[in-house]
Design an enzyme around this catalytic site. Structure first.
Site, short mmCIF file in Angstrom:
data_model
loop_
_atom_site.label_atom_id
_atom_site.label_comp_id
_atom_site.label_asym_id
_atom_site.label_seq_id
_atom_site.Cartn_x
_atom_site.Cartn_y
_atom_site.Cartn_z
N ASP A 16 23.23 48.89 20.07
CA ASP A 16 23.39 50.01 19.13
C ASP A 16 23.77 51.30 19.85
O ASP A 16 24.62 52.07 19.37
CB ASP A 16 22.08 50.24 18.37
CG ASP A 16 21.87 49.24 17.24
OD1 ASP A 16 22.83 48.55 16.85
OD2 ASP A 16 20.73 49.17 16.73
N HIS B 195 27.88 47.80 15.54
CA HIS B 195 28.05 46.56 16.31
C HIS B 195 29.51 46.33 16.71
O HIS B 195 29.79 45.92 17.84
CB HIS B 195 27.53 45.36 15.52
CG HIS B 195 26.07 45.44 15.22
ND1 HIS B 195 25.43 44.54 14.38
CD2 HIS B 195 25.11 46.30 15.63
CE1 HIS B 195 24.15 44.85 14.30
NE2 HIS B 195 23.94 45.93 15.03
N HIS C 94 19.28 44.53 21.95
CA HIS C 94 19.97 44.94 20.73
C HIS C 94 19.98 46.46 20.59
O HIS C 94 20.99 47.03 20.14
CB HIS C 94 19.33 44.32 19.48
CG HIS C 94 20.11 44.69 18.26
ND1 HIS C 94 21.30 44.06 17.93
CD2 HIS C 94 19.93 45.66 17.33
CE1 HIS C 94 21.80 44.63 16.85
NE2 HIS C 94 20.99 45.61 16.47
N HIS D 48 19.90 55.86 15.88
CA HIS D 48 21.21 56.38 15.49
C HIS D 48 21.20 57.90 15.33
O HIS D 48 22.09 58.59 15.81
CB HIS D 48 21.66 55.72 14.18
CG HIS D 48 21.83 54.25 14.27
ND1 HIS D 48 22.62 53.64 15.22
CD2 HIS D 48 21.30 53.24 13.52
CE1 HIS D 48 22.59 52.32 15.04
NE2 HIS D 48 21.78 52.06 14.03
#
Length: 288
Positions: free
Chosen positions: A242, A81, A238, A265
């Protein structure tokens, strides 16, 4: 939109305190201006004498629950973030000091970081800002997961998510990071989780800092948070946040269009590895 040609840093230091979403531990974070060509470096103030960890993909040591960087046995967890905020606001150089191993999650978004940086201001430096320029497509896929990068005159990211949940379903969003949309359109989007997963994680000793103050919680087709969503498509916003944080670990801004479908990720990190293998598909550009 015009590409920023000069490096930037913070105009003054910033300090904030919060809890780690996974550890539940309180952490104080201080962001400080840094000189040209310093990059983003994380320093553990609770471990005096240790070296700073560069925020680069080559220092990523874990992506299972968050993006974790480490070096010589020292780690900093859940950096995505803050890194998204630096990338979204054009911060190239900063010293990040943290007195614990996990970054504070704040309200589950990047809004606090963006607001604080906006309040102190951004300092334009003299050194030129180099870019990776995508010249030919680069793509990776694994089942229904996909990440690709394509030539473009700006730095654009398009993100698509899909969940077997009537409240979320399939959502897509696209943003040009040069259009100053980050603070208002992406930074406030909070991380989210499903109620049954939250309970399971807590049983495993994870998500100790997770609460309705640090995340959007979904229970079936209901938002548990009393205030509801900040955006109708807050979920994909969101995930885009990321992605911005993950791709910032390439080390320089990109001139190109990155598209992701159902990525996370780990898969974003796999793409960055592939990016550097395909040196014929990009070149570096440094303005005069």
């Amino acid at each position: 939109m015009a590409i920023r040609t000069r490096q930037q840093t913070l105009a003054a230091p910033i300090t904030c305190t919060g809890i780690g979403v996974h550890s539940g531990k309180t952490a104080t974070l201080t962001l400080k201006p840094a000189p040209e060509n310093h990059g983003i470096r994380f320093f553990r103030t609770d471990l005096p004498g240790t070296q700073g960890i560069p925020a680069l993909f080559s220092r990523v040591v874990d992506t299972s629950l968050a993006t974790v960087i480490g070096e010589n046995g020292v780690i900093v967890s859940t950096i995505e973030h803050l890194m998204a905020t630096f990338a979204g606001m054009g911060i190239d150089n900063a010293r990040v000091e943290l007195d614990n191993y996990e970054m504070p999650i704040m309200d589950g978004s990047a809004a606090v970081f963006a607001k604080e940086i906006n309040a102190v201001g951004i300092l334009i430096q003299t050194a030129p800002r180099s870019h990776f320029v995508v010249t030919h497509p680069i793509e990776i896929a694994d089942g229904d997961k996909f990440v690709g990068a394509y030539p473009d005159d700006s730095f654009r990211i398009t993100c698509t998510i899909e969940f077997p949940n009537a409240l979320i379903g399939r959502q897509s969003i696209s943003i040009d990071l040069g259009d100053n949309q980050f603070i208002g359109e992406i930074a406030p989007a909070r991380t989210f989780g499903f109620l049954h997963e939250v309970a399971f994680m807590k049983q495993l000793g994870l998500g100790r800092g997770g609460s309705l103050e640090t995340a959007v919680v979904v229970d079936g087709d209901t938002i548990v948070n009393q205030e509801g969503l900040r955006f109708a498509d807050e979920f994909v916003r969101h995930k885009l946040l990321d992605c911005i944080g993950d791709f910032s670990l390439i080390g320089m801004p990109i001139r190109g269009h990155i598209k992701t479908v159902k990525s996370g990720h780990l898969f974003n990190h796999r793409f960055i590895t592939e990016f550097f293998k395909n040196r014929s598909s990009w070149e570096t550009m440094t303005p005069e």
